[in-house]
Design a protein around this motif. Structure first.
Motif, short mmCIF file in Angstrom:
data_model
loop_
_atom_site.label_atom_id
_atom_site.label_comp_id
_atom_site.label_asym_id
_atom_site.label_seq_id
_atom_site.Cartn_x
_atom_site.Cartn_y
_atom_site.Cartn_z
N ALA A 9 -8.87 -9.81 -2.37
CA ALA A 9 -8.03 -9.03 -1.60
C ALA A 9 -7.24 -7.78 -2.23
N THR A 10 -7.15 -8.01 -3.70
CA THR A 10 -6.08 -7.02 -4.36
C THR A 10 -6.83 -5.72 -4.80
N GLY A 11 -8.22 -5.93 -4.78
CA GLY A 11 -8.91 -4.96 -5.26
C GLY A 11 -9.12 -3.54 -4.20
N SER A 12 -10.05 -2.85 -4.57
CA SER A 12 -10.06 -1.52 -3.83
C SER A 12 -10.74 -2.10 -2.45
N ILE A 13 -11.74 -2.68 -2.36
CA ILE A 13 -12.41 -3.11 -1.21
C ILE A 13 -11.30 -3.94 -0.37
N GLY A 14 -10.77 -4.84 -1.03
CA GLY A 14 -9.96 -5.86 -0.50
C GLY A 14 -8.73 -5.00 0.36
N CYS A 15 -8.22 -4.16 -0.33
CA CYS A 15 -7.06 -3.39 0.23
C CYS A 15 -7.71 -2.64 1.49
N SER A 16 -8.90 -2.06 1.38
CA SER A 16 -9.42 -1.16 2.56
C SER A 16 -9.80 -2.26 3.55
N THR A 17 -10.21 -3.51 3.35
CA THR A 17 -10.43 -4.65 4.32
C THR A 17 -9.09 -4.78 5.37
N LEU A 18 -8.07 -5.13 4.37
CA LEU A 18 -6.86 -5.44 5.04
C LEU A 18 -6.17 -4.23 5.94
N ASP A 19 -6.61 -2.98 5.34
CA ASP A 19 -6.08 -1.70 6.14
C ASP A 19 -6.81 -1.81 7.76
N VAL A 20 -8.11 -1.97 7.43
CA VAL A 20 -8.88 -2.09 8.92
C VAL A 20 -8.23 -3.37 9.70
#
Ligand code: NAD
Ligand code: MG
Length: 393
Positions: A9-20
């Motif tokens: 979750a703390t990575g680039s994809i993880g952060c973008s996922t939480l954003d969506v």
């Protein structure tokens, strides 16, 4: 309402996922988020998304993580270790798992989600490169749905016909999968300069904002090589079915060519929230927070073939794909070790491909299938690559 676990979750994809996800609170609930070393950002995420569990992969940091959670008023239960990663990926309450841990570390938790028959949003390409046959067989057995999040594979998925049958591209009228790649920051850099490329230069991508490992892989085009292997497994394609096309603007994210001469391309701004939103809502479409393409100002779209002497890693991966599983597992392992050594200042940029090639040359291809064999080959290749690196220092 879908219940989601986000691995990495703390990575680039993880952060973008939480954003969506935060844009659609009526559709998604976060079950668990996981991280490795960035404890404070992980706890901040837990506070913001209200995850039931927070998992820290590194067991040594359990006490520290618990103390920090208490200090910050985090209500989520804190767990640690690989077993906990597997548990939050396979828990009965979970509908979908975003697999966004970087590298081989993502294999076991992603496989746990696959075996539990989850809807798996697959960003971690290394798992498939390491264990393609085992991974796809596990999905078939459990009934797991694998939705590709890597932008190219997500694009290909969007361009496939409704009649697509896994492993039989000609039966679906497909003549070729056109896998596009930008060529990264060194597409035009003189080859004589490659030895002096710095970490900072290699960690800058002209179009995409990503984690450091995948950014270096994009600069060597190993990323496209890993994606080539990933595409073979995801779509049941053979290496001859896939053509890599250089497309520096990253506007087209990949294409499918049909026998009647049609080419279907998926386009968009280079923002991973588009494929993430597609994976989350499939087969529906939801707002991803990504602006529309502006065709009035769009620059020229250009295409070419990647040069072998500039991008040896790409061709090494394609050859490994032809050789089979032992070669792709070892290549992935050697590459992880070589990229880490480059980021650590131990070897030059151009050494990454040399270490990868020499590691493969030192090991005869063998048949591997089981998880134990795969993990063994991964470890052997890591040792071989590390020895080669010591020889360079
Ligand atoms: P990143 O480095 O930004 O994040 C990696 C995540 O993995 C972090 O949450 C980190 O805590 C976790 N992690 C690292 N080592 C771990 C370990 N040993 N055990 C458990 N967790 C660990 O990486 P990223 O750019 O978000 O990429 C994640 C994956 O998605 C990679 O496999 C990458 O190839 C793939 N991918 C990324 C992008 C992108 O745009 N970033 C695009 C396509 C595919
Ligand atoms: Mg990609």
């Amino acid at each position: 309402m879908q219940t989601i676990t986000i691995l990495g979750a703390t990575g680039s994809i993880g952060c973008s996922t939480l954003d969506v996800i935060a844009r659609h609170p009526e559709r998604y609930r976060v079950f668990a988020i996981t991280g490795n070393s960035q404890l404070r950002p992980l706890m901040e995420q837990a506070l913001a998304c209200g995850a039931r569990y927070v998992v820290v992969a590194d067991e040594q940091r359990y006490t520290e993580a618990k103390a920090l959670a208490a200090d910050m008023g985090v209500q989520s239960e804190v767990l640690c270790g690989v077993k906990a990663l597997e548990d939050v990926s396979s828990a009965p309450e979970v509908d979908a798992v975003m697999a966004a841990i970087v590298g081989a570390a993502g294999l076991l938790p992603t496989l746990a989600a696959v075996k539990a028959g989850k809807r798996v949003l697959l960003a971690n390409k290394e798992a498939l490169v390491m264990s393609g046959a085992l991974f796809m067989d596990a999905a078939k057995q459990s009934g797991a749905t694998i939705l590709p999040i890597d932008s190219e594979h997500n694009a290909i998925f969007q361009c496939l016909p409704h009649t697509f049958t896994y492993g039989n591209l000609p039966a679906s009228g497909i003549s070729s999968i056109l896998l596009t790649g930008s060529g990264g920051p060194f597409r035009e850099r003189p080859l004589t300069d490659f030895d002096s490329i710095t970490v900072e230069e290699a960690c800058y991508h002209p179009n995409w904002s990503m984690g450091r490992k995948i950014t270096v892989d994009s600069a060597t085009m190993m990323n496209k090589g890993l994606e080539f292997i990933e595409a073979c497994w995801l779509f049941g394609a053979s290496p001859d079915d896939i053509t890599v096309v250089l497309h520096p603007q990253s506007t087209i994210h990949s294409m499918v060519q049909y026998v009647d001469g049609s080419v279907i391309a998926q386009m968009g701004n280079p923002d991973m929230r588009t494929p993430i939103a597609y994976g989350l809502a499939y087969p529906e479409r939801i707002d991803a927070g990504v602006g529309p393409l502006d065709f009035a100002t769009l620059a020229d779209l250009t295409f070419s073939t990647p040069c072998r002497s500039r991008f040896p890693n790409l061709y090494l991966a394609i050859e490994a794909c032809r050789v089979g599983q032992s070669a792709t597992t070892r290549l992935n392992a050697a590459n992880e070790v070589a990229v880490a050594a480059f980021l650590d200042g131990q070897i030059r940029f151009s050494d990454i491909a040399r270490i990868n090639e020499q590691t493969l040359n030192k090991m005869e291809p063998i048949d591997v299938y089981s998880l134990q064999q795969i993990l063994e080959q991964d470890q052997l290749a890591r040792h071989t690559a590390a020895e080669l690196i010591r020889g360079l220092m």
